[in-house]
Design an enzyme around this catalytic site. Structure first.
Site, PDB file in Angstrom:
ATOM      1  N   GLU A   1      32.224 -12.459 -15.449  1.00 27.92           N
ATOM      2  CA  GLU A   1      33.100 -12.153 -16.587  1.00 27.92           C
ATOM      3  C   GLU A   1      33.234 -10.662 -16.857  1.00 27.92           C
ATOM      4  O   GLU A   1      34.294 -10.173 -17.231  1.00 27.92           O
ATOM      5  CB  GLU A   1      32.583 -12.863 -17.845  1.00 27.92           C
ATOM      6  CG  GLU A   1      32.706 -14.373 -17.799  1.00 27.92           C
ATOM      7  CD  GLU A   1      32.028 -15.054 -18.973  1.00 27.92           C
ATOM      8  OE1 GLU A   1      31.889 -14.410 -20.038  1.00 27.92           O
ATOM      9  OE2 GLU A   1      31.627 -16.226 -18.832  1.00 27.92           O
TER      10      GLU A   1
ATOM     11  N   SER B   1      26.831 -15.906 -20.481  1.00 27.45           N
ATOM     12  CA  SER B   1      27.543 -15.759 -19.205  1.00 27.45           C
ATOM     13  C   SER B   1      28.122 -14.360 -19.029  1.00 27.45           C
ATOM     14  O   SER B   1      28.262 -13.881 -17.904  1.00 27.45           O
ATOM     15  CB  SER B   1      28.649 -16.812 -19.085  1.00 27.45           C
ATOM     16  OG  SER B   1      29.528 -16.770 -20.198  1.00 27.45           O
TER      17      SER B   1
ATOM     18  N   PRO C   1      41.448 -13.237 -26.082  1.00 31.64           N
ATOM     19  CA  PRO C   1      42.704 -12.662 -26.562  1.00 31.64           C
ATOM     20  C   PRO C   1      42.902 -11.271 -25.983  1.00 31.64           C
ATOM     21  O   PRO C   1      41.936 -10.538 -25.752  1.00 31.64           O
ATOM     22  CB  PRO C   1      42.517 -12.619 -28.085  1.00 31.64           C
ATOM     23  CG  PRO C   1      41.033 -12.616 -28.283  1.00 31.64           C
ATOM     24  CD  PRO C   1      40.461 -13.416 -27.160  1.00 31.64           C
TER      25      PRO C   1
ATOM     26  N   VAL D   1      34.104 -17.442 -24.300  1.00 32.97           N
ATOM     27  CA  VAL D   1      34.268 -17.949 -22.932  1.00 32.97           C
ATOM     28  C   VAL D   1      33.060 -18.804 -22.598  1.00 32.97           C
ATOM     29  O   VAL D   1      31.934 -18.314 -22.585  1.00 32.97           O
ATOM     30  CB  VAL D   1      34.380 -16.789 -21.924  1.00 32.97           C
ATOM     31  CG1 VAL D   1      34.618 -17.322 -20.518  1.00 32.97           C
ATOM     32  CG2 VAL D   1      35.495 -15.827 -22.320  1.00 32.97           C
TER      33      VAL D   1
ATOM     34  N   HIS E   1      32.791 -11.654 -26.949  1.00 36.25           N
ATOM     35  CA  HIS E   1      33.255 -11.845 -25.573  1.00 36.25           C
ATOM     36  C   HIS E   1      32.406 -12.855 -24.821  1.00 36.25           C
ATOM     37  O   HIS E   1      32.883 -13.462 -23.861  1.00 36.25           O
ATOM     38  CB  HIS E   1      33.286 -10.502 -24.848  1.00 36.25           C
ATOM     39  CG  HIS E   1      34.454  -9.657 -25.233  1.00 36.25           C
ATOM     40  ND1 HIS E   1      35.416  -9.232 -24.332  1.00 36.25           N
ATOM     41  CD2 HIS E   1      34.856  -9.163 -26.431  1.00 36.25           C
ATOM     42  CE1 HIS E   1      36.331  -8.514 -24.957  1.00 36.25           C
ATOM     43  NE2 HIS E   1      36.014  -8.466 -26.234  1.00 36.25           N
ATOM     44  N   ASP E   2      31.167 -13.044 -25.242  1.00 37.89           N
ATOM     45  CA  ASP E   2      30.354 -14.094 -24.632  1.00 37.89           C
ATOM     46  C   ASP E   2      30.756 -15.461 -25.171  1.00 37.89           C
ATOM     47  O   ASP E   2      31.057 -16.382 -24.407  1.00 37.89           O
ATOM     48  CB  ASP E   2      28.872 -13.849 -24.900  1.00 37.89           C
ATOM     49  CG  ASP E   2      27.984 -14.890 -24.227  1.00 37.89           C
ATOM     50  OD1 ASP E   2      28.270 -15.243 -23.067  1.00 37.89           O
ATOM     51  OD2 ASP E   2      27.013 -15.360 -24.845  1.00 37.89           O
TER      52      ASP E   2
ATOM     53  N   GLY F   1      31.455 -20.793 -24.375  1.00 32.05           N
ATOM     54  CA  GLY F   1      30.502 -20.889 -25.461  1.00 32.05           C
ATOM     55  C   GLY F   1      29.447 -19.799 -25.362  1.00 32.05           C
ATOM     56  O   GLY F   1      29.467 -18.941 -24.472  1.00 32.05           O
TER      57      GLY F   1
ATOM     58  N   ASP G   1      37.626  12.962 -34.265  1.00 30.86           N
ATOM     59  CA  ASP G   1      37.228  14.344 -34.469  1.00 30.86           C
ATOM     60  C   ASP G   1      38.061  14.967 -35.592  1.00 30.86           C
ATOM     61  O   ASP G   1      39.282  14.809 -35.650  1.00 30.86           O
ATOM     62  CB  ASP G   1      37.440  15.116 -33.168  1.00 30.86           C
ATOM     63  CG  ASP G   1      37.053  16.573 -33.298  1.00 30.86           C
ATOM     64  OD1 ASP G   1      35.849  16.858 -33.263  1.00 30.86           O
ATOM     65  OD2 ASP G   1      37.962  17.411 -33.460  1.00 30.86           O
TER      66      ASP G   1
ATOM     67  N   ASP H   1      39.016  17.983 -36.313  1.00 28.16           N
ATOM     68  CA  ASP H   1      40.069  18.930 -35.940  1.00 28.16           C
ATOM     69  C   ASP H   1      41.302  18.216 -35.383  1.00 28.16           C
ATOM     70  O   ASP H   1      42.429  18.657 -35.609  1.00 28.16           O
ATOM     71  CB  ASP H   1      39.531  19.928 -34.914  1.00 28.16           C
ATOM     72  CG  ASP H   1      38.491  20.870 -35.510  1.00 28.16           C
ATOM     73  OD1 ASP H   1      38.504  21.063 -36.748  1.00 28.16           O
ATOM     74  OD2 ASP H   1      37.664  21.400 -34.743  1.00 28.16           O
TER      75      ASP H   1
END
Length: 348
Positions: A94, A81, A170, A75, A71-72, A77, A249, A251
């Site tokens: 961001e 940020s 994305p 956006v 994610h850094d 590069g 989990d 269950d």
């Protein structure tokens, strides 16, 4: 009172030094493996120590670090940020973007940064520390099968905008053609899109990120898994849900998918090729995962990596290196932040 020539020159030199210290640094040069070898000896060991300790306390932190890397870098590069808090210069950073819901591990990176500043003040960027930490997390979660050397020498950027993150990252509801176009803008191939999607073998996503999956046609999601997701996402709530049903989990899995119980693990988040097996079985969380099966080339790679986990380990490592090399926008300036959440000085 007249100043002597020597004193005047000294004052000018001091003023120039102050201005130089306050001014943004130049753009980072070419990245190099071993960049901090002489600049900050033992740096990578410091980062690894903190990452190992954090993952022992909460293994989920590893997936958070790997997600932060993506994610850094996707956006502006790899400029750190995504780590910036709201400020006068960046009132809506961001991390406030809806697509960035659930981002975590910020406190760990501040902890690492503080330790590194004590050791080598003003030398190591937060953006480099994020890459090192994510690399170590990937290695730990994959039992050492995903490993790579980190080319370093990045600077930390000054700009962080939620609107840019929302536009460039994305979305979990995207169809395959939109995903392909999005990755192509960053010079990533269809194969690399499939490779990086394999990170969804770990981590969690919020119910709001896959709400559409709950009503998709029967040929897109296994009915038993749909019912499990509905149970995990009661109306009006938005909790995090495991990306990989293997980490659910016991269950809950026994109730909705009893045939899957033998694959449930007591310890979550093993970074491996299980994502591709799950995708072929249509038990993946996001629409952006399932949609890879609708594209001939992408589908071929999903099958390829389902059949060869060792190949995926190697290709995932290579793709993370390529991702880590995405540069800041042309002409951008950078600095070495003292703290990862704030720039060193006001821009205006």
């Amino acid at each position: 009172m007249k100043l002597s020539a020597a004193l005047l020159c000294a004052l000018v030199a001091v003023q120039a030094a102050v201005l130089l210290a306050a001014a943004p640094s130049a753009q980072a040069g070419e990245l190099q493996v071993g960049y901090y070898g002489k600049k900050c000896k033992g740096l990578e060991n410091v980062v690894k120590w903190h990452v190992i300790r954090a993952l022992k306390a909460n293994r989920r932190t590893g997936a958070a670090l790997i997600r932060l890397l993506f994610h850094d870098c996707f956006v502006r590069g790899c400029d750190g940020s995504v780590l910036l808090d709201a400020s006068y210069d960046n009132p809506h950073p961001e991390k406030e973007a809806p697509v960035n819901i659930g981002l975590a591990a910020f406190d760990l990176l501040e902890e690492i940064k503080a330790a590194v500043e004590d050791r080598c003040p003003g030398v190591v960027s937060c953006s480099d520390l994020l890459i090192y930490a994510a690399r170590d997390a990937a290695s730990i979660l994959s039992n050492g099968h995903v490993h790579f050397d980190v080319p370093a020498g990045r600077l930390d950027g000054f700009v962080s905008k939620a609107e840019e993150a929302q536009a460039e990252l994305p979305d979990s509801a995207d169809d395959v053609q939109k995903l392909i176009a999005n990755f192509a803008r960053k010079n990533f191939t269809v194969e690399e899109l499939v490779i990086l999607s394999g990170a969804h073998s770990i981590g969690q996503g919020h119910c709001s990120s896959f709400a559409g999956r709950l009503s998709e046609p029967a040929d897109q999601i296994t009915q038993a898994y749909r019912e499990l997701l509905k149970y995990k996402c009661p109306q009006g709530s938005n909790p995090p849900v495991d990306n990989n049903v293997r980490d659910e989990d016991y269950d809950v899995v026994a109730r909705y998918m009893p045939g899957f119980t033998s694959r449930v693990r007591k310890i979550p988040d093993f970074l491996d090729n299980s994502y591709y097996h799950n995708n072929l079985a249509k038990i993946v969380t996001f629409h952006s995962d399932w949609t890879l099966l609708t594209h001939k080339e992408a589908f071929g790679h999903v099958k390829e990596y389902a059949e060869n986990g060792t190949l995926w380990d190697e290709d995932f490592a290579d793709s993370l290196v390529k991702l880590s090399k995405l540069p800041m926008p042309a002409g951008s300036k950078g600095e070495i932040r003292k703290k990862c959440s704030v720039i060193n000085h006001r821009l205006y």
